[in-house]
Design an enzyme around this catalytic site. Structure first.
Site, PDB file in Angstrom:
ATOM      1  N   HIS A   1      -5.057  -0.432  -5.491  1.00 59.59           N
ATOM      2  CA  HIS A   1      -3.985  -1.310  -5.950  1.00 59.59           C
ATOM      3  C   HIS A   1      -4.205  -1.554  -7.442  1.00 59.59           C
ATOM      4  O   HIS A   1      -5.244  -2.092  -7.826  1.00 59.59           O
ATOM      5  CB  HIS A   1      -4.059  -2.678  -5.263  1.00 59.59           C
ATOM      6  CG  HIS A   1      -3.632  -2.667  -3.826  1.00 59.59           C
ATOM      7  ND1 HIS A   1      -2.498  -3.309  -3.382  1.00 59.59           N
ATOM      8  CD2 HIS A   1      -4.179  -2.112  -2.733  1.00 59.59           C
ATOM      9  CE1 HIS A   1      -2.374  -3.137  -2.082  1.00 59.59           C
ATOM     10  NE2 HIS A   1      -3.388  -2.423  -1.653  1.00 59.59           N
TER      11      HIS A   1
ATOM     12  N   TYR B   1      -7.107 -12.622   2.163  1.00 59.62           N
ATOM     13  CA  TYR B   1      -8.441 -12.179   2.617  1.00 59.62           C
ATOM     14  C   TYR B   1      -9.385 -11.856   1.457  1.00 59.62           C
ATOM     15  O   TYR B   1     -10.581 -11.676   1.656  1.00 59.62           O
ATOM     16  CB  TYR B   1      -8.338 -10.979   3.578  1.00 59.62           C
ATOM     17  CG  TYR B   1      -7.770  -9.706   3.001  1.00 59.62           C
ATOM     18  CD1 TYR B   1      -8.486  -8.935   2.074  1.00 59.62           C
ATOM     19  CD2 TYR B   1      -6.511  -9.251   3.384  1.00 59.62           C
ATOM     20  CE1 TYR B   1      -7.964  -7.770   1.549  1.00 59.62           C
ATOM     21  CE2 TYR B   1      -5.983  -8.087   2.858  1.00 59.62           C
ATOM     22  CZ  TYR B   1      -6.712  -7.358   1.951  1.00 59.62           C
ATOM     23  OH  TYR B   1      -6.190  -6.203   1.422  1.00 59.62           O
ATOM     24  N   GLU B   2      -8.846 -11.776   0.245  1.00 57.52           N
ATOM     25  CA  GLU B   2      -9.724 -11.565  -0.911  1.00 57.52           C
ATOM     26  C   GLU B   2     -10.390 -12.873  -1.328  1.00 57.52           C
ATOM     27  O   GLU B   2     -11.207 -12.879  -2.254  1.00 57.52           O
ATOM     28  CB  GLU B   2      -8.916 -11.030  -2.103  1.00 57.52           C
ATOM     29  CG  GLU B   2      -8.376  -9.629  -1.896  1.00 57.52           C
ATOM     30  CD  GLU B   2      -7.436  -9.209  -3.023  1.00 57.52           C
ATOM     31  OE1 GLU B   2      -7.921  -8.605  -3.993  1.00 57.52           O
ATOM     32  OE2 GLU B   2      -6.230  -9.521  -2.934  1.00 57.52           O
TER      33      GLU B   2
ATOM     34  N   HIS C   1      -8.859   2.154   7.751  1.00 63.11           N
ATOM     35  CA  HIS C   1      -8.057   2.076   6.529  1.00 63.11           C
ATOM     36  C   HIS C   1      -7.556   3.465   6.112  1.00 63.11           C
ATOM     37  O   HIS C   1      -6.459   3.594   5.571  1.00 63.11           O
ATOM     38  CB  HIS C   1      -8.887   1.426   5.419  1.00 63.11           C
ATOM     39  CG  HIS C   1      -8.134   1.195   4.145  1.00 63.11           C
ATOM     40  ND1 HIS C   1      -6.991   0.426   4.091  1.00 63.11           N
ATOM     41  CD2 HIS C   1      -8.338   1.641   2.881  1.00 63.11           C
ATOM     42  CE1 HIS C   1      -6.532   0.410   2.846  1.00 63.11           C
ATOM     43  NE2 HIS C   1      -7.332   1.148   2.099  1.00 63.11           N
TER      44      HIS C   1
ATOM     45  N   MET D   1      -1.471  -8.383   6.908  1.00 62.64           N
ATOM     46  CA  MET D   1      -2.327  -9.371   6.248  1.00 62.64           C
ATOM     47  C   MET D   1      -1.741  -9.863   4.920  1.00 62.64           C
ATOM     48  O   MET D   1      -2.486 -10.245   4.012  1.00 62.64           O
ATOM     49  CB  MET D   1      -3.713  -8.767   5.983  1.00 62.64           C
ATOM     50  CG  MET D   1      -4.360  -8.117   7.198  1.00 62.64           C
ATOM     51  SD  MET D   1      -5.877  -7.272   6.737  1.00 62.64           S
ATOM     52  CE  MET D   1      -6.197  -6.307   8.234  1.00 62.64           C
ATOM     53  N   SER D   2      -0.424  -9.831   4.788  1.00 63.11           N
ATOM     54  CA  SER D   2       0.171 -10.241   3.500  1.00 63.11           C
ATOM     55  C   SER D   2       1.567 -10.821   3.727  1.00 63.11           C
ATOM     56  O   SER D   2       1.913 -11.222   4.829  1.00 63.11           O
ATOM     57  CB  SER D   2       0.249  -9.026   2.560  1.00 63.11           C
ATOM     58  OG  SER D   2       1.193  -8.088   3.042  1.00 63.11           O
TER      59      SER D   2
ATOM     60  N   ASN E   1       0.256   2.432  11.509  1.00 64.33           N
ATOM     61  CA  ASN E   1      -0.578   2.733  12.680  1.00 64.33           C
ATOM     62  C   ASN E   1      -0.090   1.866  13.832  1.00 64.33           C
ATOM     63  O   ASN E   1       0.563   0.845  13.600  1.00 64.33           O
ATOM     64  CB  ASN E   1      -2.051   2.372  12.365  1.00 64.33           C
ATOM     65  CG  ASN E   1      -2.197   0.911  11.945  1.00 64.33           C
ATOM     66  OD1 ASN E   1      -1.849   0.546  10.815  1.00 64.33           O
ATOM     67  ND2 ASN E   1      -2.658   0.086  12.838  1.00 64.33           N
TER      68      ASN E   1
ATOM     69  N   HIS F   1      -4.190 -10.975  -2.096  1.00 66.97           N
ATOM     70  CA  HIS F   1      -4.302 -11.207  -0.654  1.00 66.97           C
ATOM     71  C   HIS F   1      -5.116 -12.472  -0.376  1.00 66.97           C
ATOM     72  O   HIS F   1      -6.029 -12.817  -1.132  1.00 66.97           O
ATOM     73  CB  HIS F   1      -4.982 -10.012   0.029  1.00 66.97           C
ATOM     74  CG  HIS F   1      -4.206  -8.740  -0.054  1.00 66.97           C
ATOM     75  ND1 HIS F   1      -4.398  -7.826  -1.071  1.00 66.97           N
ATOM     76  CD2 HIS F   1      -3.221  -8.233   0.735  1.00 66.97           C
ATOM     77  CE1 HIS F   1      -3.560  -6.807  -0.892  1.00 66.97           C
ATOM     78  NE2 HIS F   1      -2.838  -7.025   0.187  1.00 66.97           N
TER      79      HIS F   1
ATOM     80  N   ALA G   1       2.201  -2.671   4.346  1.00 64.32           N
ATOM     81  CA  ALA G   1       1.775  -1.794   5.438  1.00 64.32           C
ATOM     82  C   ALA G   1       1.475  -2.695   6.617  1.00 64.32           C
ATOM     83  O   ALA G   1       0.937  -3.784   6.436  1.00 64.32           O
ATOM     84  CB  ALA G   1       0.525  -1.028   5.024  1.00 64.32           C
TER      85      ALA G   1
ATOM     86  N   SER H   1       0.823  -1.216   0.000  1.00 66.03           N
ATOM     87  CA  SER H   1       0.000   0.000   0.000  1.00 66.03           C
ATOM     88  C   SER H   1       0.848   1.253   0.000  1.00 66.03           C
ATOM     89  O   SER H   1       1.771   1.383   0.788  1.00 66.03           O
ATOM     90  CB  SER H   1      -0.882   0.071   1.255  1.00 66.03           C
ATOM     91  OG  SER H   1      -1.492  -1.145   1.498  1.00 66.03           O
TER      92      SER H   1
HETATM   93  N1  HPA Z   1      -3.274  -4.841  11.376  1.00 63.64           N
HETATM   94  C1  HPA Z   1      -3.195  -5.623  10.284  1.00 63.64           C
HETATM   95  N2  HPA Z   1      -2.819  -5.204   9.105  1.00 63.64           N
HETATM   96  C2  HPA Z   1      -2.479  -3.911   8.983  1.00 63.64           C
HETATM   97  C3  HPA Z   1      -2.534  -3.025  10.061  1.00 63.64           C
HETATM   98  C4  HPA Z   1      -2.955  -3.520  11.329  1.00 63.64           C
HETATM   99  O1  HPA Z   1      -3.026  -2.797  12.344  1.00 63.64           O
HETATM  100  N3  HPA Z   1      -2.134  -1.810   9.597  1.00 63.64           N
HETATM  101  C5  HPA Z   1      -1.856  -1.970   8.284  1.00 63.64           C
HETATM  102  N4  HPA Z   1      -2.065  -3.238   7.905  1.00 63.64           N
END
Ligand code: HPA
Length: 272
Positions: A61, A85-86, A247, A211-212, A235, A83, A113, A30
């Site tokens: 993306h 999760y997709e 997000h 998540m990747s 974050n 991903h 990210a 990202s």
């Molecule tokens: N958790 C999971 N995936 C993420 C996060 C998070 O806090 N921030 C960016 N991708």
């Protein structure tokens, strides 16, 4: 992934490369997508045109390989990744890595990210991944193994290449990037974690959560590509600060850090 499918996908990509022989692969997470726009002698290969690859669905993306020259190296970038999760099977996440291997890629830079689990981190930090925890209880290598791709039981004791970690640290020092180092823990998503899950991730030794990345790195270990991983801490993970996650914050921080992240990658690439 069945060998015939890998071969079919590889043949298509090869047929589009012209004179370019990529030696480095870069998976852009990202916010980093525009790095692909800076390539010279650029060739674009859309995922939807490559046999056996699905169409990437995440907003913001793009879904394509971008091949070209950068810092004197021939590079193949993934502008947009697949991903779990997709709803993609894990094996599909491994396929682009096997394609890279088959066209001659030796080193892979994976970026993402991630949420900061280590309380010493701050949003905007870059973290050199020194190891990972596969916390999704699935694996792209489950099923019949193809010895032509790699071993049944691949070694993961140096999945993140030690020399590339050292190189990244040197570049970080020289260019005052202030990169951290740590362990990336993958959750399936797509929800952000609960505070209890983040506490668990910390107890287990995770410094960042995302998540990747893990499926691609497993595939790279399997087929013998050296990996450098870099997370952008967008974050603090759930429960660390007294505020909800979203997000928009992830996107905002990745945009803020983009220039630092790009120059980090470019200077690493120069010395690879
Ligand atoms: N958790 C999971 N995936 C993420 C996060 C998070 O806090 N921030 C960016 N991708």
């Amino acid at each position: 992934m069945e060998l015939e499918k890998v071969k079919e996908s590889t043949e298509y990509v090869k047929s589009k490369l012209g004179k370019l022989n990529p030696e480095v692969g870069i998976i852009l997470g990202s916010g980093l997508g525009e790095l692909a726009d800076t390539l010279e002698e650029k060739i674009i290969i859309k995922y939807c045109d490559v046999p056996n690859l699905p169409v990437s669905t995440v907003k913001g993306h793009a879904g394509q390989f971008v091949v070209g020259k950068l810092q004197g190296k021939t590079v193949i970038m993934m502008q947009g990744r697949f991903h779990y999760y997709e709803g993609n099977p894990m094996k599909v996440l491994a396929l682009p890595v096997y394609i890279m291997k088959n066209i001659g890629v030796k080193n892979l830079i994976v970026t993402n990210a991630a949420g900061g689990v280590n309380e010493g981190f701050v949003p905007g930090d870059l973290m050199i991944i020194k190891d990972h925890i596969n916390f999704v209880f699935n694996n792209p290598l489950i099923g019949k193994n193809n010895e032509e791709i790699g071993a049944r039981f691949p070694d993961m004791s140096a999945a993140y290449d030690k020399d590339l970690v050292i190189l990244a640290k040197e570049v970080s020092d020289e260019f005052k990037i202030g990169a951290r180092e740590g362990v990336y823990l993958m959750m399936t998503g797509p929800n952000y974690e609960t505070p209890a899950e983040i506490k668990m991730a910390r107890i287990l030794g995770g410094d960042a959560v995302g998540m990747s990345t893990v499926p691609e790195v497993i595939a790279a270990s399997h087929c013998g590509i050296k990996v450098l991983g870099i997370s952008c801490i967008t974050n603090m993970a759930a429960g660390i600060l007294d505020k909800p996650l979203n997000h928009a914050e992830v996107v905002e921080t990745s945009n803020m850090v983009k220039d630092k992240f790009k120059s980090f990658i470019l200077n690493i690439l120069k010395r690879m």
